[in-house]
Design a protein around this motif. Structure first.
Motif, PDB file in Angstrom:
ATOM      1  N   THR A   8       0.832  -1.207   0.000  1.00 59.76           N
ATOM      2  CA  THR A   8       0.000   0.000   0.000  1.00 59.76           C
ATOM      3  C   THR A   8       0.862   1.252   0.000  1.00 59.76           C
ATOM      4  O   THR A   8       0.607   2.195  -0.756  1.00 59.76           O
ATOM      5  N   ALA A   9       1.896   1.255   0.833  1.00 62.02           N
ATOM      6  CA  ALA A   9       2.787   2.414   0.913  1.00 62.02           C
ATOM      7  C   ALA A   9       3.486   2.654  -0.426  1.00 62.02           C
ATOM      8  O   ALA A   9       3.533   3.786  -0.922  1.00 62.02           O
ATOM      9  N   VAL A  10       3.999   1.603  -1.022  1.00 61.14           N
ATOM     10  CA  VAL A  10       4.697   1.737  -2.300  1.00 61.14           C
ATOM     11  C   VAL A  10       3.736   2.191  -3.389  1.00 61.14           C
ATOM     12  O   VAL A  10       4.088   3.020  -4.233  1.00 61.14           O
ATOM     13  N   ASP A  11       2.517   1.681  -3.365  1.00 60.50           N
ATOM     14  CA  ASP A  11       1.536   2.079  -4.373  1.00 60.50           C
ATOM     15  C   ASP A  11       1.286   3.581  -4.328  1.00 60.50           C
ATOM     16  O   ASP A  11       1.299   4.252  -5.365  1.00 60.50           O
ATOM     17  N   VAL A  12       1.070   4.123  -3.149  1.00 62.53           N
ATOM     18  CA  VAL A  12       0.782   5.556  -3.049  1.00 62.53           C
ATOM     19  C   VAL A  12       2.034   6.382  -3.357  1.00 62.53           C
ATOM     20  O   VAL A  12       1.942   7.432  -3.999  1.00 62.53           O
ATOM     21  N   LEU A  13       3.199   5.916  -2.952  1.00 63.45           N
ATOM     22  CA  LEU A  13       4.433   6.632  -3.280  1.00 63.45           C
ATOM     23  C   LEU A  13       4.694   6.622  -4.785  1.00 63.45           C
ATOM     24  O   LEU A  13       5.186   7.605  -5.342  1.00 63.45           O
ATOM     25  N   THR A  57      12.627 -12.045  10.251  1.00 67.30           N
ATOM     26  CA  THR A  57      11.926 -10.933  10.898  1.00 67.30           C
ATOM     27  C   THR A  57      12.464  -9.575  10.444  1.00 67.30           C
ATOM     28  O   THR A  57      11.934  -8.548  10.847  1.00 67.30           O
ATOM     29  N   LEU A  58      13.494  -9.569   9.612  1.00 66.91           N
ATOM     30  CA  LEU A  58      14.079  -8.313   9.142  1.00 66.91           C
ATOM     31  C   LEU A  58      13.680  -8.072   7.687  1.00 66.91           C
ATOM     32  O   LEU A  58      14.007  -8.863   6.801  1.00 66.91           O
ATOM     33  N   TRP A  59      12.925  -7.010   7.460  1.00 69.55           N
ATOM     34  CA  TRP A  59      12.405  -6.648   6.135  1.00 69.55           C
ATOM     35  C   TRP A  59      12.982  -5.313   5.694  1.00 69.55           C
ATOM     36  O   TRP A  59      13.419  -4.502   6.516  1.00 69.55           O
ATOM     37  N   THR A  60      12.922  -5.052   4.403  1.00 70.04           N
ATOM     38  CA  THR A  60      13.326  -3.759   3.871  1.00 70.04           C
ATOM     39  C   THR A  60      12.389  -3.335   2.741  1.00 70.04           C
ATOM     40  O   THR A  60      11.843  -4.178   2.023  1.00 70.04           O
ATOM     41  N   VAL A  61      12.192  -2.041   2.638  1.00 72.33           N
ATOM     42  CA  VAL A  61      11.499  -1.435   1.508  1.00 72.33           C
ATOM     43  C   VAL A  61      12.492  -0.448   0.904  1.00 72.33           C
ATOM     44  O   VAL A  61      12.997   0.436   1.605  1.00 72.33           O
ATOM     45  N   VAL A  62      12.794  -0.627  -0.371  1.00 69.83           N
ATOM     46  CA  VAL A  62      13.745   0.232  -1.072  1.00 69.83           C
ATOM     47  C   VAL A  62      12.992   0.946  -2.189  1.00 69.83           C
ATOM     48  O   VAL A  62      12.318   0.305  -2.991  1.00 69.83           O
ATOM     49  N   ARG A  73      11.589  -2.015  -4.355  1.00 73.78           N
ATOM     50  CA  ARG A  73      11.789  -3.428  -4.030  1.00 73.78           C
ATOM     51  C   ARG A  73      11.372  -3.619  -2.576  1.00 73.78           C
ATOM     52  O   ARG A  73      11.618  -2.761  -1.736  1.00 73.78           O
ATOM     53  N   ILE A  74      10.744  -4.737  -2.296  1.00 78.74           N
ATOM     54  CA  ILE A  74      10.411  -5.128  -0.931  1.00 78.74           C
ATOM     55  C   ILE A  74      11.122  -6.455  -0.702  1.00 78.74           C
ATOM     56  O   ILE A  74      10.999  -7.369  -1.519  1.00 78.74           O
ATOM     57  N   GLY A  75      11.882  -6.555   0.380  1.00 76.12           N
ATOM     58  CA  GLY A  75      12.644  -7.776   0.600  1.00 76.12           C
ATOM     59  C   GLY A  75      12.703  -8.174   2.058  1.00 76.12           C
ATOM     60  O   GLY A  75      12.360  -7.401   2.954  1.00 76.12           O
TER      61      GLY A  75
END
Length: 96
Positions: free
Chosen positions: A23-28, A47-52, A38-40
């Protein structure tokens, strides 16, 4: 420029996190200057995620954060990021 946000997400919340991140990436992605994302998840720590996200420049990213829809739909996720520097200037690159 690239923006790298990292998140500590309990495994039980991983599906909800993926939904929130999408949702965040869509609006951005609707904001000027957005290039891609990228979401990884860490291979050694589920338990460790990233949004780039990638932007044409810091000004585009900062202006995107001021947008009403971004404040409502993306900032709640971004505010849960691990507190560390997130914006990076690209100095060199190559094919992915």
């Amino acid at each position: 420029m690239i923006v790298i946000t990292r998140y500590s997400v309990p495994e039980a919340d991983s599906v909800a996190f993926q939904t929130d991140a999408a949702t965040a990436v869509d609006v951005l992605s609707r904001r000027p200057g957005f290039r891609g994302h990228r979401i990884g998840r860490a291979a050694d720590d589920p338990t460790l995620w990233t949004v780039v996200t990638e932007w044409d420049g810091a000004g585009y990213y900062r202006r995107a954060l001021s947008d009403f829809d971004v404040k409502v739909q993306a900032v709640p996720l971004l505010s849960r990021a691990i507190d560390e520097p997130t914006a990076f200037e690209i100095l060199a690159g190559g094919d992915l």
